[in-house]
Design a protein around this motif. Structure first.
Motif, mmCIF file in Angstrom:
data_model
loop_
_atom_site.group_PDB
_atom_site.id
_atom_site.type_symbol
_atom_site.label_atom_id
_atom_site.label_comp_id
_atom_site.label_asym_id
_atom_site.label_seq_id
_atom_site.Cartn_x
_atom_site.Cartn_y
_atom_site.Cartn_z
ATOM 1 N N PHE A 142 0.827 -1.203 0.000
ATOM 2 C CA PHE A 142 0.000 0.000 0.000
ATOM 3 C C PHE A 142 0.860 1.251 0.000
ATOM 4 O O PHE A 142 0.622 2.189 -0.786
ATOM 5 N N ASP A 143 1.872 1.289 0.873
ATOM 6 C CA ASP A 143 2.736 2.469 0.953
ATOM 7 C C ASP A 143 3.481 2.703 -0.355
ATOM 8 O O ASP A 143 3.625 3.852 -0.812
ATOM 9 N N THR A 144 3.976 1.627 -0.961
ATOM 10 C CA THR A 144 4.735 1.767 -2.213
ATOM 11 C C THR A 144 3.842 2.305 -3.338
ATOM 12 O O THR A 144 4.222 3.231 -4.068
ATOM 13 N N VAL A 145 2.667 1.724 -3.486
ATOM 14 C CA VAL A 145 1.764 2.143 -4.561
ATOM 15 C C VAL A 145 1.328 3.586 -4.365
ATOM 16 O O VAL A 145 1.290 4.377 -5.330
ATOM 17 N N VAL A 146 1.004 3.958 -3.136
ATOM 18 C CA VAL A 146 0.574 5.336 -2.866
ATOM 19 C C VAL A 146 1.707 6.316 -3.171
ATOM 20 O O VAL A 146 1.495 7.377 -3.766
ATOM 21 N N GLY A 147 2.937 5.966 -2.768
ATOM 22 C CA GLY A 147 4.062 6.843 -3.056
ATOM 23 C C GLY A 147 4.285 7.025 -4.547
ATOM 24 O O GLY A 147 4.551 8.138 -5.021
ATOM 25 N N ALA B 82 -4.793 16.252 -5.887
ATOM 26 C CA ALA B 82 -4.392 15.915 -4.516
ATOM 27 C C ALA B 82 -4.905 14.518 -4.190
ATOM 28 O O ALA B 82 -6.046 14.173 -4.496
ATOM 29 N N LEU B 83 -4.035 13.703 -3.532
ATOM 30 C CA LEU B 83 -4.355 12.312 -3.249
ATOM 31 C C LEU B 83 -4.612 12.095 -1.765
ATOM 32 O O LEU B 83 -3.859 12.572 -0.919
#
Length: 631
Positions: free
Chosen positions: A319-324, A335-336
């Motif tokens: 999740f963190d990788t994809v969001v970044g 804006a995300l």
């Protein structure tokens, strides 16, 4: 000696006379040749080589065929400058002129909100007053500017049918230009929506006369999408859009290709106005691609705000990788906001509000509301939306509901109102709306509504199915279906008339109401109302009576606000009996009204009617033998 002297004198005078005669003759010849040559040279210099010149003593005769009367006169004038005009003899003829070709008859009709204007040249035999009266009758026409000219020439073949078609078409064209000639009608118009454009094109094609060239340039403005919304979801059941908006056809194609790659089947995007950034397609495709990496979840883009929700069970590092990656790839302005769903509390109670809409229009309200004020507000809103008699209320009041519960409930009811049937379920963390609709853009419109009402980051699911049979445009009955429905009505309910007259009997007025309701749904179809009688009485009177009765039916439809521009009324008298005129029952059956669809590949003969078995018999009461005709 004296005789010889006299003879010599006589001979001298005779010789002188002969010499004078010879000299005179020579002088005449000289003048003739000189005049002839001079006149011919003068004509040749003027380019009149067609003219023949012949000297006749002192006269000069001009012969030949002049191309025009003006050129003939010019030849006489030219010859008169060389010799005395009194000596010029006119033996010339003029080429017969072809009959003047008739003018090109045409009319240009312009209509907008300010009124209607018509300009052009029409045959004198065309009923100009009737044409202008038709224009004046159009609803919304503030006035008619009449710039028509007439010419006393026969109307070309096809002129009357082309003009009649244009007059009928103008009733459906509040903003249009129509060009009419005998062979062609060209329509340039603007409609309010793509659905209206499709319906207008279909209706005009359907009623266009056979053999008339119809050219249509009809445009529909792109809808304004507010807010500009796209929502894509991947679940265990598959992937797809709840809403998809694009600012251009190219952007829509890019988004659709990305959605297909993510597992969506046959997605579509609405192209409209209101995009927050030219880079909209970049933001949407990047967001869908990021959701594909997560596997399950949803992404909602409302104007420039993007909400990415990963399904429960998604690894935190993924999740963190994809969001970044998504944050770094998004265009400026966007804006995300990202959320990783957590498992719900197993001890939590069923906090939800449910509203269902049946295909018959009945609504049931169930579940929880936060207070009495909200219960009354939800009930009042539902009654206003669906009708006071259509709402059943079974909600109860509880205390532990979120602060935005009122907003969520009212937004769900408003979204439900956009469906033909369906249900909305409101929970503290999600709003789910499902159902069926006849509006192909309903999913996009409802998603935009919920995104606007619920605010940034709100979770909702829109699962709406488009059904053609519910579409108010595509769901219209075909002309054949209309013909069959009318046939069924008049088969069981006769259109009766008062004895010996064309006045419709009061008992048939309900039948006329039923037929009018069908025709209002059918639109502008080509229909012939046919009148028939039995064989009693004089044939000419029967024919006239059948015509009057057919026209009475047509007038009754007009009185019921049915568009009858494409209808005709024709009396056929005692033609085409459907029963034996030798019996009272047979005569009763033969006295009838029929509705027949006019087809381009058929001729207007009563034998081919498709409503023979559904004859609308007239005059149920038997007639006295003294009446003529006995109808």
């Amino acid at each position: 000696m004296r005789l010889s002297s006299v003879l010599m004198i006589f001979l001298t005078f005779a010789a002188a006379a002969v010499l004078s005669l010879v000299a005179a003759n020579y002088s005449v010849k000289l003048i003739e040749e000189s005049s002839e040559i001079s006149v011919r040279d003068a004509l040749d210099d003027k380019g009149m080589t067609w003219a023949e010149v012949e000297a006749r003593g002192l006269e000069v005769a001009l012969s030949g065929t002049a191309p025009t009367e003006a050129i003939r006169f010019a030849a006489l004038t030219t010859a008169g400058t060389v010799v005395d005009a009194a000596r010029v003899v006119d033996d010339m003829s003029v080429t017969a002129q072809e009959a003047i070709a008739p003018p090109k008859f045409s009319a240009e009709i312009l209509r907008n909100d300010s009124g209607l204007s018509v300009i052009g040249l029409i045959p004198a035999e065309t009923d100009r007053d009737y044409v202008i009266a038709r224009f004046n009758s159009l609803r919304g026409a503030e006035g008619v500017t009449d710039l028509l000219e007439t010419a006393d020439y026969p109307a070309p073949p096809g002129w009357d049918r082309a003009l009649d078609f244009a007059l009928g078409a103008m009733s459906q064209l509040p903003r249009a230009k129509v060009s009419v000639t005998a062979e062609r009608v060209a329509i340039t118009a603007i409609t309010d929506s793509a659905a209206a454009k499709a319906k207008l094109e279909r209706d005009l094609q359907r009623v266009a006369p056979d053999g008339l060239k119809l050219e249509m340039t009809i445009t529909a403005p792109r809808p304004v999408i507010t807010p500009f919304t796209t929502r894509f979801e991947i679940t265990e059941d598959g992937a797809g859009f709840d809403a998809c908006s694009a600012d251009s056809d190219a952007a829509a194609e890019r988004i659709v290709v990305t959605a297909i790659a993510a597992g969506a089947e046959a997605p579509r995007c609405t192209v409209g106005l209101g995009v927050p950034s030219p880079a909209w397609a970049d933001a949407v495709t990047s967001s869908i691609f990021a959701l594909t990496k997560l596997g399950r979840g949803s992404v909602t883009i409302v104007d420039a705000d993007i909400t990415l929700v990963a399904a429960e069970g998604t690894p935190q590092d993924t999740f963190d990788t994809v969001v970044g990656e998504l944050e770094n790839s998004l265009p400026e302005v966007f804006a995300l906001q990202s959320t990783l769903e957590e498992a719900p509390d197993a001890n939590a109670g069923p906090k939800e509000f449910t509203a269902t809409l049946s295909p018959e229009g009945q609504v049931q309200l169930r579940g929880r509301v936060s207070d009495e004020a909200l219960r009354e507000l939800a009930l009042s809103y539902a009654k206003a939306q669906f009708g006071s008699d259509a709402v059943y209320n079974a909600v109860r009041i509880v205390d532990d509901l979120p602060a935005d519960w009122t907003t969520r409930v009212l937004a769900g009811l408003e979204g439900l109102g956009a469906l033909s049937n369906g249900a909305v379920v409101v929970t503290p963390d999600r709003l789910q709306l499902t159902g069926n609709t006849g509006n192909p853009e309903a999913s996009t419109e409802i998603s935009a509504l919920l995104a606007d009402k619920l605010g940034e980051g709100a979770q909702f699911d829109v699962n709406v199915t488009y059904q053609e049979k519910l579409d108010p445009v595509l769901g219209l009955p075909s002309p054949e279906e209309c013909e069959a429905e009318i046939g069924a009505i008049i088969a069981s309910n006769k259109i009766n008339f008062e004895p010996g007259s064309a006045t419709i009997d009061a008992s048939a007025l309900d039948t006329m109401d039923d037929i009018a309701e069908i025709l209002k749904k059918c639109g502008d179809i080509p229909l012939e109302i046919q009148g028939y009688t039995d064989s009693q009485g004089r044939e000419t009177m029967n024919l006239a009576l059948s015509q009057s009765r057919a026209e009475s039916v047509l007038n009754e439809l007009r009185a019921r606000r049915v568009l009858t521009g494409s209808f005709t009324a024709t009396g056929y008298g005692e033609e085409s009996p459907i029963a034996d005129n030798g019996t009272e029952a047979g005569r009763e059956a033969n006295r009838r009204i029929e509705f027949r669809l006019i087809r381009p590949d058929t001729v207007d003969t009563p034998e081919e009617t498709t409503l023979e078995s559904a004859a609308g018999a007239v005059d149920a009461a038997p007639q006295d033998d003294s009446e003529s005709p006995t109808e």
